[in-house]
Design a protein around this motif. Structure first.
Motif, PDB file in Angstrom:
ATOM      1  N   GLY A 279     -66.916  23.657  49.961  1.00  0.00           N
ATOM      2  CA  GLY A 279     -67.902  23.970  51.029  1.00  0.00           C
ATOM      3  C   GLY A 279     -68.781  23.072  50.833  1.00  0.00           C
ATOM      4  O   GLY A 279     -69.454  22.584  51.919  1.00  0.00           O
ATOM      5  N   TYR A 280     -69.629  23.078  49.635  1.00  0.00           N
ATOM      6  CA  TYR A 280     -70.705  21.893  49.430  1.00  0.00           C
ATOM      7  C   TYR A 280     -70.254  20.538  49.824  1.00  0.00           C
ATOM      8  O   TYR A 280     -71.267  19.786  50.403  1.00  0.00           O
ATOM      9  CB  TYR A 280     -71.379  22.078  48.171  1.00  0.00           C
ATOM     10  N   PHE A 281     -69.363  20.055  49.278  1.00  0.00           N
ATOM     11  CA  PHE A 281     -68.626  18.792  49.697  1.00  0.00           C
ATOM     12  C   PHE A 281     -68.592  18.536  51.124  1.00  0.00           C
ATOM     13  O   PHE A 281     -69.098  17.588  51.571  1.00  0.00           O
ATOM     14  CB  PHE A 281     -67.528  18.438  49.055  1.00  0.00           C
ATOM     15  N   THR A 282     -68.281  19.544  51.780  1.00  0.00           N
ATOM     16  CA  THR A 282     -67.902  19.303  53.209  1.00  0.00           C
ATOM     17  C   THR A 282     -69.235  19.205  54.068  1.00  0.00           C
ATOM     18  O   THR A 282     -69.483  18.533  55.061  1.00  0.00           O
ATOM     19  CB  THR A 282     -66.957  20.286  53.819  1.00  0.00           C
ATOM     20  N   SER A 283     -70.113  20.321  53.400  1.00  0.00           N
ATOM     21  CA  SER A 283     -71.461  20.246  54.250  1.00  0.00           C
ATOM     22  C   SER A 283     -72.319  18.950  53.998  1.00  0.00           C
ATOM     23  O   SER A 283     -72.860  18.375  54.876  1.00  0.00           O
ATOM     24  CB  SER A 283     -72.233  21.387  53.494  1.00  0.00           C
ATOM     25  N   TRP A 284     -72.043  18.218  52.866  1.00  0.00           N
ATOM     26  CA  TRP A 284     -72.461  16.927  52.526  1.00  0.00           C
ATOM     27  C   TRP A 284     -72.142  15.981  53.332  1.00  0.00           C
ATOM     28  O   TRP A 284     -72.957  14.976  53.840  1.00  0.00           O
ATOM     29  CB  TRP A 284     -72.389  16.701  51.214  1.00  0.00           C
ATOM     30  N   LEU A 285     -70.616  15.782  53.447  1.00  0.00           N
ATOM     31  CA  LEU A 285     -69.962  14.416  54.084  1.00  0.00           C
ATOM     32  C   LEU A 285     -69.870  14.733  55.419  1.00  0.00           C
ATOM     33  O   LEU A 285     -69.752  13.761  56.398  1.00  0.00           O
ATOM     34  CB  LEU A 285     -68.859  14.251  53.575  1.00  0.00           C
ATOM     35  N   GLY A 286     -69.680  16.087  56.222  1.00  0.00           N
ATOM     36  CA  GLY A 286     -69.438  16.505  57.291  1.00  0.00           C
ATOM     37  C   GLY A 286     -68.023  16.707  57.538  1.00  0.00           C
ATOM     38  O   GLY A 286     -66.897  15.951  56.710  1.00  0.00           O
ATOM     39  N   LEU A 287     -67.438  17.563  58.246  1.00  0.00           N
ATOM     40  CA  LEU A 287     -65.928  17.892  58.328  1.00  0.00           C
ATOM     41  C   LEU A 287     -65.099  16.848  58.748  1.00  0.00           C
ATOM     42  O   LEU A 287     -64.149  16.503  57.954  1.00  0.00           O
ATOM     43  CB  LEU A 287     -65.741  18.858  59.323  1.00  0.00           C
ATOM     44  N   LYS A 288     -65.341  15.882  59.717  1.00  0.00           N
ATOM     45  CA  LYS A 288     -64.533  14.783  60.011  1.00  0.00           C
ATOM     46  C   LYS A 288     -64.202  13.899  59.018  1.00  0.00           C
ATOM     47  O   LYS A 288     -63.116  13.502  58.644  1.00  0.00           O
ATOM     48  CB  LYS A 288     -65.193  14.140  61.248  1.00  0.00           C
ATOM     49  N   LYS A 289     -65.453  13.559  58.253  1.00  0.00           N
ATOM     50  CA  LYS A 289     -65.183  12.472  57.126  1.00  0.00           C
ATOM     51  C   LYS A 289     -64.694  13.215  55.759  1.00  0.00           C
ATOM     52  O   LYS A 289     -63.833  12.447  55.073  1.00  0.00           O
ATOM     53  CB  LYS A 289     -66.582  12.009  56.829  1.00  0.00           C
ATOM     54  N   PHE A 328     -57.815  24.661  41.439  1.00  0.00           N
ATOM     55  CA  PHE A 328     -59.091  24.213  41.793  1.00  0.00           C
ATOM     56  C   PHE A 328     -58.604  23.167  43.055  1.00  0.00           C
ATOM     57  O   PHE A 328     -59.525  23.427  43.892  1.00  0.00           O
ATOM     58  CB  PHE A 328     -59.514  23.397  40.494  1.00  0.00           C
ATOM     59  N   GLY A 329     -57.551  22.496  43.073  1.00  0.00           N
ATOM     60  CA  GLY A 329     -57.372  21.541  44.125  1.00  0.00           C
ATOM     61  C   GLY A 329     -57.181  22.430  45.469  1.00  0.00           C
ATOM     62  O   GLY A 329     -57.611  22.097  46.552  1.00  0.00           O
ATOM     63  N   TYR A 330     -56.460  23.419  45.264  1.00  0.00           N
ATOM     64  CA  TYR A 330     -56.121  24.367  46.533  1.00  0.00           C
ATOM     65  C   TYR A 330     -57.292  25.050  47.000  1.00  0.00           C
ATOM     66  O   TYR A 330     -57.491  25.076  48.359  1.00  0.00           O
ATOM     67  CB  TYR A 330     -55.234  25.334  45.832  1.00  0.00           C
ATOM     68  N   GLY A 331     -58.298  25.493  46.125  1.00  0.00           N
ATOM     69  CA  GLY A 331     -59.435  25.919  46.762  1.00  0.00           C
ATOM     70  C   GLY A 331     -60.284  25.020  47.285  1.00  0.00           C
ATOM     71  O   GLY A 331     -60.982  25.089  48.338  1.00  0.00           O
ATOM     72  N   PHE A 332     -60.642  23.823  46.617  1.00  0.00           N
ATOM     73  CA  PHE A 332     -61.369  22.867  47.125  1.00  0.00           C
ATOM     74  C   PHE A 332     -60.909  22.269  48.478  1.00  0.00           C
ATOM     75  O   PHE A 332     -61.871  22.163  49.649  1.00  0.00           O
ATOM     76  CB  PHE A 332     -61.371  21.649  46.205  1.00  0.00           C
ATOM     77  N   GLY A 333     -59.597  22.323  48.596  1.00  0.00           N
ATOM     78  CA  GLY A 333     -59.038  21.814  49.889  1.00  0.00           C
ATOM     79  C   GLY A 333     -59.014  22.815  51.166  1.00  0.00           C
ATOM     80  O   GLY A 333     -58.995  22.114  52.252  1.00  0.00           O
TER      81      GLY A 333
END
Length: 432
Positions: A279-289, A328-333
């Protein structure tokens, strides 16, 4: 605090029982993988279609009454599953009873989330959201980490069938006790549209569905959502069965309690950690990227199982590390598909209702591939099956290139007041 934690514990228990515990029970009882995958997958359709009957629940006089009723129904049926295991036709009978549990649980989700929203102010909803998610996932720890471990221990002392009779008896008892407690503890919120005519409900539901399918690029979005879960539906079904099967047929030969330790405890912690960081990663980079990286992270479990089925390690610590990496990968993705539905599919006039429809298609992708996973695994064997799963996850990357993301600087329309506004967004509820 007297009812929010226990309400979401009661929401999680039947869900994880149907989604996870039932498959491992049937594996211990000697049911073939194709039958397990097909019939437990079929049970998941309750969560696919729940948004279609959610508006009709608003005609009931009390959300509290609905919540308590479906908890008691679910608890009694879980108790009947325990009794059915002693009969010669236990498989058909228990699947039928679990089907009732699934429908009751899916319907309970709607009523419970509606009660939460109607009973608490916006500030209170935010304050208790952490307790809500924590106790929903506590149900997974209790069932997959605690009761599954108990089942494995009892299998060695009182026999496989008696062990699962005891476990489902405990599950039924817990849910009935929670239902009786909630008949006292829950606030008695009245439904605000209890007087809505049946014709008006049908008309509004029709408008919501028509508006959903008129969205630009909606069929491509649906295809993306379904393919996003193609590999996951197969891995999450066959992975635990692979851990249980003996080495003579290509499995890892773990006992039920060992699966509980590596999946129900370490794996769950890794999943939750991955979800938060995703969630934090997507917030930082933006959903499309971020989406290409999130899709690759979802493929990590497939690689892990290819390695495990090739090397067949016997060290339980090494297996636990591998499965924690997988989870971890499952949750992250997985946050990728949730946020895609929120930010691309659900925007517009009926935002919450369209989010519910989008998550229905998300569950459909999981269920469809879950149902066929057992047949594919029996045809290919474990090693080739996991290679197939890895390959089946790749087409979603191609579809990603053509998705209708909004242009830079484009503003979303303000969501209008809507009739179906009782679906709470819960990123932590990955199977939903």
């Amino acid at each position: 605090m007297s009812w929010v934690p226990t309400l979401y514990l009661a929401q999680g228990l039947p869900f994880y029982t149907v989604a996870l515990i039932a498959s491992l029970m049937y594996k211990s009882l000697g049911v073939p993988n194709d039958q397990i995958a097909r019939w437990t997958g079929l049970l998941g359709f309750a969560w696919v279609f729940k948004s279609l009957w959610s508006p009709f629940l608003e005609r009931a006089s009390s959300k509290k009454m609905l919540v308590v009723m479906f908890q008691l129904v679910g608890g009694c049926c879980l108790g009947l599953v325990a009794l059915s295991l002693q009969l010669p036709v236990y498989f058909a009978l228990s699947i039928g009873l679990l089907g009732v549990v699934a429908i009751a649980s899916a319907t309970h989700d709607i009523a419970a989330d509606g009660l939460y929203i109607a009973s608490l102010s916006n500030k209170q909803q935010a304050a208790y959201a952490g307790w809500q998610g924590a106790f929903f996932n506590a149900a997974k720890f209790l069932s997959f980490g605690g009761l599954l471990y108990l089942a494995g221990h009892l299998e060695k002392s009182i026999g496989v069938k008696n062990a699962w009779v005891a476990v489902f008896g405990v599950l039924g008892f817990l849910l009935v006790v929670l239902g009786l407690y909630h008949s006292w503890a829950l606030p008695g919120t009245k439904n605000v549209v209890a007087g809505e005519s049946l014709g008006s409900v049908f008309y509004t539901l029709w408008k919501v569905i028509v508006d959903f399918f008129k969205k630009p690029g909606i069929w491509l979005c649906i295809l993306f959502i379904i393919l996003f879960r193609a590999a996951e539906g197969q891995i999450q079904t066959i992975g635990p069965l692979f851990l249980r099967d003996p080495r003579s047929v290509g499995g890892l030969g773990l006992s039920t309690d060992e699966v509980s330790v590596v999946y129900g405890t370490a794996g769950t912690v890794a999943f939750l950690t991955g979800s938060v960081l995703g969630g934090y990663f997507t917030s930082w980079l933006g959903l499309k990227k971020a989406l290409p990286y999130l899709i690759l992270a979802m493929n990590l479990p497939n690689i892990v199982f290819v390695i495990l089925s090739t090397t067949l390690p016997s060290n339980i610590g090494l297996i636990a590390v591998a499965l924690s990496t997988e989870m971890f990968g499952y949750g992250f993705g997985f946050v990728g598909v949730i946020l895609f539905i929120m930010q691309v599919v659900a925007v517009g006039k009926y935002q919450t209702a369209h989010y519910a429809l989008g998550t229905g298609f998300m569950q459909l992708g999981f269920v469809l591939f879950k149902m066929i996973s057992g047949d594919i695994q029996l045809a290919l064997g474990y090693k080739n099956f996991f290679i197939w799963v890895f390959l089946s996850a790749l087409p979603v990357l191609l579809v990603l290139r053509f998705l209708p993301f909004k242009k830079e600087g484009e503003q979303e329309p303000e969501p209008a007041a809507e009739f179906l506004g009782y679906e709470e967004v819960q990123i932590g509820r990955f199977e939903k």
